[in-house]
Design a protein around this motif. Sequence first.
Motif, PDB file in Angstrom:
ATOM      1  N   PHE A   2       4.987   2.037  -2.689  1.00 16.14           N
ATOM      2  CA  PHE A   2       4.311   0.802  -2.317  1.00 16.14           C
ATOM      3  C   PHE A   2       5.215  -0.045  -1.417  1.00 16.14           C
ATOM      4  O   PHE A   2       6.311  -0.448  -1.816  1.00 16.14           O
ATOM      5  CB  PHE A   2       3.917   0.003  -3.563  1.00 16.14           C
ATOM      6  CG  PHE A   2       2.708   0.542  -4.263  1.00 16.14           C
ATOM      7  CD1 PHE A   2       1.433   0.261  -3.771  1.00 16.14           C
ATOM      8  CD2 PHE A   2       2.831   1.330  -5.402  1.00 16.14           C
ATOM      9  CE1 PHE A   2       0.306   0.750  -4.423  1.00 16.14           C
ATOM     10  CE2 PHE A   2       1.709   1.825  -6.055  1.00 16.14           C
ATOM     11  CZ  PHE A   2       0.444   1.538  -5.556  1.00 16.14           C
ATOM     12  N   THR A   3       4.740  -0.307  -0.196  1.00 16.31           N
ATOM     13  CA  THR A   3       5.457  -1.167   0.735  1.00 16.31           C
ATOM     14  C   THR A   3       4.498  -2.220   1.280  1.00 16.31           C
ATOM     15  O   THR A   3       3.280  -1.999   1.344  1.00 16.31           O
ATOM     16  CB  THR A   3       6.060  -0.370   1.907  1.00 16.31           C
ATOM     17  OG1 THR A   3       5.009   0.356   2.558  1.00 16.31           O
ATOM     18  CG2 THR A   3       7.122   0.601   1.424  1.00 16.31           C
ATOM     19  N   GLU A   4       5.040  -3.360   1.693  1.00 18.27           N
ATOM     20  CA  GLU A   4       4.207  -4.497   2.084  1.00 18.27           C
ATOM     21  C   GLU A   4       3.401  -4.212   3.348  1.00 18.27           C
ATOM     22  O   GLU A   4       3.895  -3.583   4.298  1.00 18.27           O
ATOM     23  CB  GLU A   4       5.077  -5.727   2.305  1.00 18.27           C
ATOM     24  CG  GLU A   4       4.279  -6.988   2.599  1.00 18.27           C
ATOM     25  CD  GLU A   4       5.149  -8.214   2.809  1.00 18.27           C
ATOM     26  OE1 GLU A   4       4.611  -9.257   3.234  1.00 18.27           O
ATOM     27  OE2 GLU A   4       6.374  -8.114   2.544  1.00 18.27           O
ATOM     28  N   GLU A  42       2.416   4.507   9.790  1.00 21.21           N
ATOM     29  CA  GLU A  42       3.290   5.572   9.302  1.00 21.21           C
ATOM     30  C   GLU A  42       3.037   5.783   7.813  1.00 21.21           C
ATOM     31  O   GLU A  42       2.545   4.892   7.124  1.00 21.21           O
ATOM     32  CB  GLU A  42       4.762   5.235   9.542  1.00 21.21           C
ATOM     33  CG  GLU A  42       5.202   3.962   8.865  1.00 21.21           C
ATOM     34  CD  GLU A  42       6.667   3.617   9.158  1.00 21.21           C
ATOM     35  OE1 GLU A  42       7.189   2.714   8.496  1.00 21.21           O
ATOM     36  OE2 GLU A  42       7.257   4.265  10.039  1.00 21.21           O
ATOM     37  N   ASN A  43       3.370   6.993   7.349  1.00 24.28           N
ATOM     38  CA  ASN A  43       3.140   7.314   5.934  1.00 24.28           C
ATOM     39  C   ASN A  43       4.048   6.488   5.033  1.00 24.28           C
ATOM     40  O   ASN A  43       5.196   6.204   5.377  1.00 24.28           O
ATOM     41  CB  ASN A  43       3.409   8.802   5.678  1.00 24.28           C
ATOM     42  CG  ASN A  43       2.458   9.691   6.463  1.00 24.28           C
ATOM     43  OD1 ASN A  43       1.359   9.274   6.806  1.00 24.28           O
ATOM     44  ND2 ASN A  43       2.893  10.906   6.764  1.00 24.28           N
ATOM     45  N   SER A  61       0.834  -1.207   0.000  1.00 23.53           N
ATOM     46  CA  SER A  61       0.000   0.000   0.000  1.00 23.53           C
ATOM     47  C   SER A  61       0.863   1.249   0.000  1.00 23.53           C
ATOM     48  O   SER A  61       2.055   1.216   0.334  1.00 23.53           O
ATOM     49  CB  SER A  61      -0.932   0.012   1.213  1.00 23.53           C
ATOM     50  OG  SER A  61      -0.189   0.122   2.422  1.00 23.53           O
ATOM     51  N   CYS A  62       0.253   2.365  -0.383  1.00 29.93           N
ATOM     52  CA  CYS A  62       0.907   3.669  -0.289  1.00 29.93           C
ATOM     53  C   CYS A  62      -0.150   4.721   0.003  1.00 29.93           C
ATOM     54  O   CYS A  62      -1.330   4.553  -0.282  1.00 29.93           O
ATOM     55  CB  CYS A  62       1.675   3.997  -1.568  1.00 29.93           C
ATOM     56  SG  CYS A  62       0.645   4.145  -3.044  1.00 29.93           S
ATOM     57  N   GLY A  63       0.278   5.819   0.607  1.00 33.24           N
ATOM     58  CA  GLY A  63      -0.630   6.906   0.957  1.00 33.24           C
ATOM     59  C   GLY A  63      -0.356   7.411   2.359  1.00 33.24           C
ATOM     60  O   GLY A  63       0.680   7.111   2.960  1.00 33.24           O
ATOM     61  N   ASN A  64      -1.284   8.175   2.907  1.00 37.39           N
ATOM     62  CA  ASN A  64      -1.133   8.795   4.219  1.00 37.39           C
ATOM     63  C   ASN A  64      -1.843   7.937   5.267  1.00 37.39           C
ATOM     64  O   ASN A  64      -3.038   7.693   5.174  1.00 37.39           O
ATOM     65  CB  ASN A  64      -1.725  10.207   4.181  1.00 37.39           C
ATOM     66  CG  ASN A  64      -1.397  11.008   5.424  1.00 37.39           C
ATOM     67  OD1 ASN A  64      -1.489  10.499   6.531  1.00 37.39           O
ATOM     68  ND2 ASN A  64      -1.015  12.260   5.228  1.00 37.39           N
ATOM     69  N   TYR A  65      -1.113   7.516   6.313  1.00 39.38           N
ATOM     70  CA  TYR A  65      -1.692   6.596   7.289  1.00 39.38           C
ATOM     71  C   TYR A  65      -2.799   7.245   8.109  1.00 39.38           C
ATOM     72  O   TYR A  65      -3.680   6.555   8.653  1.00 39.38           O
ATOM     73  CB  TYR A  65      -0.601   6.051   8.223  1.00 39.38           C
ATOM     74  CG  TYR A  65      -0.311   6.909   9.439  1.00 39.38           C
ATOM     75  CD1 TYR A  65      -0.938   6.638  10.647  1.00 39.38           C
ATOM     76  CD2 TYR A  65       0.569   7.992   9.377  1.00 39.38           C
ATOM     77  CE1 TYR A  65      -0.686   7.422  11.767  1.00 39.38           C
ATOM     78  CE2 TYR A  65       0.822   8.768  10.477  1.00 39.38           C
ATOM     79  CZ  TYR A  65       0.196   8.488  11.687  1.00 39.38           C
ATOM     80  OH  TYR A  65       0.436   9.262  12.780  1.00 39.38           O
ATOM     81  N   LYS A  66      -2.800   8.592   8.236  1.00 35.18           N
ATOM     82  CA  LYS A  66      -3.813   9.275   9.048  1.00 35.18           C
ATOM     83  C   LYS A  66      -5.214   9.079   8.490  1.00 35.18           C
ATOM     84  O   LYS A  66      -6.194   9.232   9.205  1.00 35.18           O
ATOM     85  CB  LYS A  66      -3.478  10.762   9.155  1.00 35.18           C
ATOM     86  CG  LYS A  66      -2.243  11.037   9.996  1.00 35.18           C
ATOM     87  CD  LYS A  66      -1.984  12.537  10.139  1.00 35.18           C
ATOM     88  CE  LYS A  66      -0.739  12.776  11.003  1.00 35.18           C
ATOM     89  NZ  LYS A  66      -0.451  14.218  11.151  1.00 35.18           N
TER      90      LYS A  66
END
Length: 555
Positions: free
Chosen positions: A274-276, A269-270, A256-261
């Motif tokens: 793309f990270t697992e 964390e942001n 996924s990627c994007g803003n964690y908030k």
Amino acid sequence: MKIKIENENENENENENENENENENENENEKQIKQISSGNFGTIFLFKNGKAIEYLKDSKQNPEKIQIENIQKVTVGWRSEAILTKERNVFAKGEDINPENPNELINISSLIEDTNDRIIQDIVSGSNSIYLLTSNQNAYGIGSNRYDQLSFDSKTLPKTEKPILMMKNVSKIFSGNSSDHVFLLNSNQELFGCGDNGNGQLGLGESRKEETIQKLTKIQNIPKGKIIDIQCGIDHSIMLIENENENQNPKKKLYSCGNYKHKGIGKTENNYEFTEIKSTLFENDDNILDFSVGYAHTLILTSNEKLIGFGYNSSGELGTGDINNQLIPIQIKLPKLRFNQDISNYHVSSGYNNSFLYYSPFLSPFSNLEEDLIKLFRRKEFCDISFKTKNGEIISAHKLILQTIIGQEDQIEKLREIISKKSIKESNQIFEMIYSNRIINPKLYSEIEQEFNLFFPIEEIMKRIYGNENENEKDFIIERKEKQYKFPKLILIMRSELYRRMFLSIKNDKSNKVTDKNELSDKSFQIFEYWIYSNQIKDEIQITQRMIREIKKNN
């Protein structure tokens, strides 16, 4: 005379039984859900018989029957929806599609300027945009372009009521019912994106966050493996990748990627690349069967019968029994499965702020059965004739099939002459049209139709190929994982043109066996096995009562 009357009565009874079976099948088809698509606009339920009903948001009325039949796929966005028919036309509605009458379905595929590019292979919804993938592998966009999601400058083109060409050589399109960004995947597994990137949802890296990406831009640093699917929320994206290094037991993982908030990425964390998505809930022997992304929530279904979710839950969209938002993946209680149904036949569908879990043995979200079978269909070891295109490219084909459909050697030589003047792309389209009887390229189809009769009655094809069939060779055998599967040849040749001829192409093998070498995924093979024996599917010719009884014995 008495015997004749009894036979007539027997035939009448058989006809009545056949009619009853057809009616039962039709009634069952009306209940079988093929797909659910939900957005802020409403929710559409598509059934196996090609009919659909729609629940409009905030409507107090009963669900409306959609007045279009033979529906192949539906897709719903924020303020738009689209319907793909089996005839490969697309009907759509929405404020940015048809401002004068936003609730009227119009044929948007007929608005494509290139008349040879109006056969639609797939449709995808964004928030207020609709994307079309044509049989020529061209991607078009229509509707809102507020965030440059159609890959044009929004200042000069804020929206369009006609499809505009975005990119050529596209194999898949990805977006989401709440998304103003889009991804396009080409045949080389290169990924491109454009549109809203205010929270890094395109995965272009931290240096480019908070940008609106006007032109389709190649996404770098993609995790290794085959991209199976990407689904997008309003401010994030989730990608499913099959690990290419695990050939024996390919593992699907989510990134996924994007803003964690915004709670949509499954992390604390942001991540602007793309990270697992890591969790102890994903065990080593557990694999992802299906996943679905809504506005800011995600549901995941695994092979170990786990339902996992994370994201917004203020409307109870995660099904946890509360309204607490979840930053990281949690396990959700899975409803009791009915009648020992296989978990692989269940699917999840996330809307704007709602979710569905449903049973459908006819749908394969990640392993496209037709694509899997085409892999076998095009394998050179199954081919026994070759053609050279105008560019010197060699295309392998099936002599048995060509002789059956277009005639003997003189007709094949005529086909060879036609192919020698065509490009590799056009030649592939010609063979696919011959094998499947589908009009993929109208111009090419018109040209070869003048030379060949592509519509032999199925009974005639059966006689030509099976006229001298050895009675002792009634079964077709597939060896898979040290187990043999037997399929009645007579049933195979009554199914769809593409599948039937793929198997006929290897009938000359005296051993009458084929080892698929993992060409068919486990899920596709399950569906294929079900499909072969299922009496739910209406055949092109009538199956006699005697044959039905034989199939049931073998099943």
